[in-house]
Scaffold this active site. Structure first.
Site, PDB file in Angstrom:
ATOM      1  N   ASP A 118       0.863  -1.181   0.000  1.00 29.03           N
ATOM      2  CA  ASP A 118       0.000   0.000   0.000  1.00 29.03           C
ATOM      3  C   ASP A 118       0.897   1.228   0.000  1.00 29.03           C
ATOM      4  OD1 ASP A 118      -2.457  -1.378   0.050  1.00 29.03           O
ATOM      5  OD2 ASP A 118      -2.359  -1.599   2.220  1.00 29.03           O
ATOM      6  N   ASP A 140      -6.956  -1.451  -4.550  1.00 32.50           N
ATOM      7  CA  ASP A 140      -8.016  -1.082  -3.607  1.00 32.50           C
ATOM      8  C   ASP A 140      -8.988  -0.090  -4.242  1.00 32.50           C
ATOM      9  OD1 ASP A 140      -6.689  -2.655  -1.717  1.00 32.50           O
ATOM     10  OD2 ASP A 140      -5.590  -0.936  -0.904  1.00 32.50           O
TER      11      ASP A 140
END
Length: 164
Positions: A118, A140
């Site tokens: 991330d 995401d």
């Protein structure tokens, strides 16, 4: 173009963009060495290795835990692919493709790195306090957009409007 083909293209494009962004950030930009990089007053690039699932839930560093999370992801992708093949609207099919592509992109990370990479962090400073959103990636984003499109199609789409 058939709806299923559009869904497959959405999945492939999602995986390619997601993995390309992560490979660039890790290997070219070298985000691990640079640490947090301020891009705008409300957006930073940071490296967060998520060993859990959404929002960092079910964190696990064990090989068995990572295998279990990967297995769940594989089952979910298969179920979503079956749903996509049976979908009746182009919007729902593309939405499912986005979700599948996002799941595969994050699944590749889990296999390659033992965690999901991330890197995007939005934040706001109010009254001297900084409030952060969760750190996320392009996979995401695709999953969230896909879910939003499915909800739109289910409640407001053409088929939903014609339902008795």
């Amino acid at each position: 173009m058939t709806p299923v083909r559009a869904g497959i293209i959405a999945a492939v494009v999602t995986v390619v963009l997601d993995q390309a962004s992560k490979l660039w950030l890790l290997n070219v930009f070298d985000i691990a060495r640079k640490g947090a990089v301020k891009v705008t007053p409300f957006f930073d690039l940071v490296l967060a290795m998520n060993t859990g699932i959404s929002y960092g839930l079910l964190q696990t560093d064990s090989a068995a835990g990572q295998f279990a999370l990967t297995a769940v992801k594989v089952v979910a992708v298969v179920a979503l692919a079956v749903w996509m093949a049976r979908s009746h609207t182009r919007l729902a099919t593309v939405a499912l493709g986005l979700i599948i592509g996002g799941a595969i992109g994050n699944g590749i990370d889990r296999v390659a790195y033992g965690a999901v990479v991330d890197f995007a962090l939005f934040h706001v400073n109010i009254g001297g306090n900084t409030y952060n959103w969760y750190v996320f990636n392009l996979a995401d984003v695709a999953i969230v957009v896909g879910v939003a499109a499915l909800l739109y199609d289910s409640f407001l789409g053409v088929t939903a409007a014609k339902a008795p």
